[in-house]
Design a protein around this motif. Structure first.
Motif, PDB file in Angstrom:
ATOM      1  N   ARG A 232       0.838  -1.206   0.000  1.00 33.25           N
ATOM      2  CA  ARG A 232       0.000   0.000   0.000  1.00 33.25           C
ATOM      3  C   ARG A 232       0.871   1.254   0.000  1.00 33.25           C
ATOM      4  NH1 ARG A 232      -2.884  -1.319   4.030  1.00 33.25           N
ATOM      5  NH2 ARG A 232      -4.676  -2.118   2.878  1.00 33.25           N
ATOM      6  N   ARG A 233       1.967   1.215   0.744  1.00 36.40           N
ATOM      7  CA  ARG A 233       2.869   2.363   0.797  1.00 36.40           C
ATOM      8  C   ARG A 233       3.660   2.504  -0.500  1.00 36.40           C
ATOM      9  NH1 ARG A 233       4.542   3.392   6.060  1.00 36.40           N
ATOM     10  NH2 ARG A 233       5.731   5.132   5.170  1.00 36.40           N
ATOM     11  N   ASN A 234       4.052   1.383  -1.093  1.00 33.63           N
ATOM     12  CA  ASN A 234       4.863   1.428  -2.308  1.00 33.63           C
ATOM     13  C   ASN A 234       4.048   1.722  -3.554  1.00 33.63           C
ATOM     14  OD1 ASN A 234       7.447   0.869  -1.188  1.00 33.63           O
ATOM     15  ND2 ASN A 234       6.899  -1.283  -0.963  1.00 33.63           N
ATOM     16  N   LEU A 235       2.758   1.364  -3.536  1.00 31.09           N
ATOM     17  CA  LEU A 235       1.891   1.560  -4.704  1.00 31.09           C
ATOM     18  C   LEU A 235       0.557   2.141  -4.248  1.00 31.09           C
ATOM     19  CD1 LEU A 235       2.922  -1.796  -6.232  1.00 31.09           C
ATOM     20  CD2 LEU A 235       2.918   0.302  -7.597  1.00 31.09           C
ATOM     21  N   PRO A 236       0.543   3.409  -3.877  1.00 34.18           N
ATOM     22  CA  PRO A 236      -0.680   4.000  -3.322  1.00 34.18           C
ATOM     23  C   PRO A 236      -1.835   4.063  -4.316  1.00 34.18           C
ATOM     24  CG  PRO A 236       1.006   5.686  -3.669  1.00 34.18           C
ATOM     25  CD  PRO A 236       1.675   4.362  -3.862  1.00 34.18           C
ATOM     26  N   ASP A 237      -1.555   3.921  -5.617  1.00 32.76           N
ATOM     27  CA  ASP A 237      -2.632   3.992  -6.605  1.00 32.76           C
ATOM     28  C   ASP A 237      -3.175   2.608  -6.973  1.00 32.76           C
ATOM     29  OD1 ASP A 237      -0.319   3.156  -7.891  1.00 32.76           O
ATOM     30  OD2 ASP A 237      -0.808   4.179  -9.772  1.00 32.76           O
ATOM     31  N   ALA A 238      -2.652   1.552  -6.380  1.00 27.59           N
ATOM     32  CA  ALA A 238      -3.109   0.196  -6.693  1.00 27.59           C
ATOM     33  C   ALA A 238      -4.229  -0.233  -5.732  1.00 27.59           C
ATOM     34  CB  ALA A 238      -1.953  -0.786  -6.592  1.00 27.59           C
ATOM     35  N   ARG A 239      -4.998  -1.228  -6.166  1.00 32.44           N
ATOM     36  CA  ARG A 239      -5.949  -1.882  -5.260  1.00 32.44           C
ATOM     37  C   ARG A 239      -5.201  -3.004  -4.532  1.00 32.44           C
ATOM     38  NH1 ARG A 239      -8.822  -2.438 -10.262  1.00 32.44           N
ATOM     39  NH2 ARG A 239     -10.478  -0.899 -10.551  1.00 32.44           N
ATOM     40  N   VAL A 240      -5.205  -2.978  -3.212  1.00 34.78           N
ATOM     41  CA  VAL A 240      -4.536  -4.024  -2.454  1.00 34.78           C
ATOM     42  C   VAL A 240      -5.587  -4.819  -1.692  1.00 34.78           C
ATOM     43  CG1 VAL A 240      -2.341  -2.822  -2.282  1.00 34.78           C
ATOM     44  CG2 VAL A 240      -4.074  -2.429  -0.542  1.00 34.78           C
ATOM     45  N   HIS A 241      -5.392  -6.132  -1.645  1.00 41.17           N
ATOM     46  CA  HIS A 241      -6.376  -7.039  -1.069  1.00 41.17           C
ATOM     47  C   HIS A 241      -5.677  -7.960  -0.078  1.00 41.17           C
ATOM     48  CE1 HIS A 241      -9.036  -5.926  -4.500  1.00 41.17           C
ATOM     49  NE2 HIS A 241      -7.921  -6.000  -5.205  1.00 41.17           N
ATOM     50  N   LEU A 242      -6.102  -7.928   1.169  1.00 34.93           N
ATOM     51  CA  LEU A 242      -5.573  -8.820   2.194  1.00 34.93           C
ATOM     52  C   LEU A 242      -6.503 -10.014   2.332  1.00 34.93           C
ATOM     53  CD1 LEU A 242      -3.719  -9.558   4.596  1.00 34.93           C
ATOM     54  CD2 LEU A 242      -5.193  -8.106   6.034  1.00 34.93           C
ATOM     55  N   GLY A 243      -5.955 -11.206   2.144  1.00 36.07           N
ATOM     56  CA  GLY A 243      -6.801 -12.375   2.316  1.00 36.07           C
ATOM     57  C   GLY A 243      -6.172 -13.630   1.778  1.00 36.07           C
ATOM     58  N   ASP A 244      -6.932 -14.710   1.882  1.00 33.91           N
ATOM     59  CA  ASP A 244      -6.462 -16.033   1.507  1.00 33.91           C
ATOM     60  C   ASP A 244      -6.768 -16.286   0.028  1.00 33.91           C
ATOM     61  OD1 ASP A 244      -5.544 -18.596   1.516  1.00 33.91           O
ATOM     62  OD2 ASP A 244      -7.225 -19.442   2.615  1.00 33.91           O
ATOM     63  N   ALA A 245      -5.808 -15.981  -0.825  1.00 31.96           N
ATOM     64  CA  ALA A 245      -5.876 -16.259  -2.262  1.00 31.96           C
ATOM     65  C   ALA A 245      -7.077 -15.593  -2.914  1.00 31.96           C
ATOM     66  CB  ALA A 245      -5.869 -17.772  -2.499  1.00 31.96           C
ATOM     67  N   TRP A 246      -7.801 -16.335  -3.748  1.00 32.27           N
ATOM     68  CA  TRP A 246      -8.846 -15.757  -4.589  1.00 32.27           C
ATOM     69  C   TRP A 246     -10.015 -15.222  -3.782  1.00 32.27           C
ATOM     70  CZ3 TRP A 246      -6.844 -14.825  -9.006  1.00 32.27           C
ATOM     71  CH2 TRP A 246      -5.893 -15.682  -9.562  1.00 32.27           C
ATOM     72  N   SER A 247     -10.240 -15.749  -2.592  1.00 30.70           N
ATOM     73  CA  SER A 247     -11.370 -15.279  -1.788  1.00 30.70           C
ATOM     74  C   SER A 247     -11.208 -13.831  -1.360  1.00 30.70           C
ATOM     75  CB  SER A 247     -11.537 -16.166  -0.548  1.00 30.70           C
ATOM     76  OG  SER A 247     -10.379 -16.105   0.280  1.00 30.70           O
ATOM     77  N   ALA A 248      -9.991 -13.298  -1.445  1.00 35.88           N
ATOM     78  CA  ALA A 248      -9.756 -11.899  -1.079  1.00 35.88           C
ATOM     79  C   ALA A 248     -10.198 -10.927  -2.160  1.00 35.88           C
ATOM     80  CB  ALA A 248      -8.276 -11.684  -0.768  1.00 35.88           C
ATOM     81  N   LEU A 249     -10.427 -11.443  -3.378  1.00 29.75           N
ATOM     82  CA  LEU A 249     -10.773 -10.589  -4.509  1.00 29.75           C
ATOM     83  C   LEU A 249     -12.272 -10.606  -4.765  1.00 29.75           C
ATOM     84  CD1 LEU A 249      -7.960 -11.852  -6.875  1.00 29.75           C
ATOM     85  CD2 LEU A 249      -8.025  -9.606  -5.799  1.00 29.75           C
ATOM     86  N   PRO A 250     -12.813  -9.534  -5.316  1.00 29.02           N
ATOM     87  CA  PRO A 250     -14.225  -9.556  -5.717  1.00 29.02           C
ATOM     88  C   PRO A 250     -14.485 -10.685  -6.709  1.00 29.02           C
ATOM     89  CG  PRO A 250     -13.329  -7.322  -5.828  1.00 29.02           C
ATOM     90  CD  PRO A 250     -12.167  -8.231  -5.598  1.00 29.02           C
ATOM     91  N   ASP A 251     -15.637 -11.324  -6.594  1.00 28.53           N
ATOM     92  CA  ASP A 251     -15.964 -12.441  -7.488  1.00 28.53           C
ATOM     93  C   ASP A 251     -15.938 -12.030  -8.954  1.00 28.53           C
ATOM     94  OD1 ASP A 251     -16.270 -14.113  -5.329  1.00 28.53           O
ATOM     95  OD2 ASP A 251     -18.452 -13.897  -5.225  1.00 28.53           O
ATOM     96  N   SER A 252     -16.249 -10.777  -9.224  1.00 31.37           N
ATOM     97  CA  SER A 252     -16.345 -10.310 -10.608  1.00 31.37           C
ATOM     98  C   SER A 252     -15.004  -9.903 -11.222  1.00 31.37           C
ATOM     99  CB  SER A 252     -17.299  -9.116 -10.681  1.00 31.37           C
ATOM    100  OG  SER A 252     -16.807  -8.044  -9.874  1.00 31.37           O
ATOM    101  N   ALA A 253     -13.942  -9.865 -10.415  1.00 37.91           N
ATOM    102  CA  ALA A 253     -12.656  -9.359 -10.906  1.00 37.91           C
ATOM    103  C   ALA A 253     -12.061 -10.295 -11.954  1.00 37.91           C
ATOM    104  CB  ALA A 253     -11.683  -9.183  -9.747  1.00 37.91           C
ATOM    105  N   ARG A 254     -11.725  -9.757 -13.139  1.00 36.87           N
ATOM    106  CA  ARG A 254     -11.086 -10.503 -14.207  1.00 36.87           C
ATOM    107  C   ARG A 254      -9.873  -9.711 -14.693  1.00 36.87           C
ATOM    108  NH1 ARG A 254     -14.027 -13.327 -12.111  1.00 36.87           N
ATOM    109  NH2 ARG A 254     -15.549 -14.825 -12.948  1.00 36.87           N
TER     110      ARG A 254
END
Length: 343
Positions: free
Chosen positions: A243-265
């Protein structure tokens, strides 16, 4: 199963739980640090303590945090971290939250180096001694005494380091913390992946899976400045650094794919996945990556994964992808490319 054949985490946890069970009833507020299986937390709660957990990594439904709550706590337990600087950071963080006169237990396996940590504990605690040795494990106990102002590095910012890394698009400064992968350097696998990134990107969304401190993300930002960039990791400290190194990115904390929105491609997924948990090999993360990546790629999307040459990743990829090849390789690593079925 004999104690010597149990997985290390279960064996070490057994010794700590048994030690706690033999103590007088515990009360007060206890900070439990990096109890991956949750057994120390459960035993303390059973003994009557009010338990607060600080774990860096998401495990199942249990949350993770980059830094512990302020407390104060009456006692703390600390699972031995990997690496001396990580130990110092965890020890200072935990000890700074324990009130004067409170106990701090540290436990680990002999083959992790737990027998030699006494001098490090004595920098922060008094009356440091071994209270249990069994099953190739050891438990240390110390008491929080009076400390001089500034003796305890109690804030996460006290442990920040900044390094300059030479990337293909130019030198960048990267913030990191003890215990993060390749802390302060560019490892050979990451270098191979970064040097082999595609020259053009057909789409506009990229994922760094198992992002660590965000070094690959910085290279992606150099190569594809207009792309939407997502980073995911199960380590809360890694996510804080990213988050500090890439403030313009979306960062997701979690266990693999479950950390991402289901719709993310994604048009491109890249990864230099860790293959160890402590000293033991653990292929769970890379299996999750391979199992889920095909369904997360857009049409003509590509997965790039760098692993050690000895790992037969091609067989795993061929079960999920239409086209699999080695994009590039070095003496120790291979970079695998896979495209989505039907691409």
């Amino acid at each position: 199963m004999s104690a010597s054949r149990k997985p290390r985490e279960a064996r070490v946890g057994d010794v700590m739980v048994d030690h706690l069970a033999a103590l007088h009833p515990l009360s007060g507020h206890v900070l439990v640090v990096d109890d991956e299986l949750g057994r120390v937390e459960a035993e303390l709660a059973r003994r009557g303590a009010l338990v607060s957990a600080w774990r860096r990594r998401v495990v199942g439904a249990r949350p993770a945090h980059a830094w512990p709550l302020d407390g104060p706590f009456d006692a703390a337990t600390l699972r031995l971290p990997k690496g001396r600087e990580s130990l110092r950071m965890g020890l200072h963080a935990a000890a700074s939250r324990v009130g004067q006169g409170g106990s701090l237990w540290l436990y680990g396996s002999n083959d992790e180096g737990v027998r030699s940590v006494g001098p490090i504990l004595e920098d922060v605690l008094r009356e440091v001694r071994t209270v249990e040795t069994r099953g190739h494990c050891r438990i240390w106990r110390g008491i929080r005494g009076e400390v001089e102002p500034g003796q305890l590095r109690s804030a996460l910012s006290d442990w920040e380091s900044r390094f300059t890394l030479d990337l293909p698009g130019g030198a960048v400064q990267v913030l990191s913390y003890p215990g993060l992968f390749a802390h302060g350097r560019l490892d050979d696998g990451t270098r191979l992946l970064i040097d082999s990134l595609p020259g053009k990107l057909l789409g506009a969304r990229v994922l760094d899976y198992g992002c660590g401190a965000g070094v690959i993300g910085r290279a992606l930002r150099q190569r594809f400045p207009e792309a939407e960039l997502d980073l995911v990791d199960s380590d809360a400290l890694a996510i804080e650094a990213s988050r500090r190194n890439l403030p313009d990115a979306r960062v997701h904390l979690g266990d693999a794919w479950s950390a991402l929105p289901d719709s993310a491609r994604f048009d491109l997924i890249v990864s230099n996945p860790p293959l160890h948990r402590g000293k033991e090999e653990d292929f769970e993360l890379i299996r999750k990556l391979v199992d889920g990546a095909a369904g997360r790629l857009r049409r003509r999307g590509e997965l790039l994964v760098v692993v050690q040459r000895r790992l037969a990743l091609g067989r795993w990829l061929e079960d999920r992808f239409a086209s699999v090849s080695v994009r590039s390789e070095s003496r120790g690593y291979r970079l695998w490319s896979a495209t989505r079925p039907g691409s």
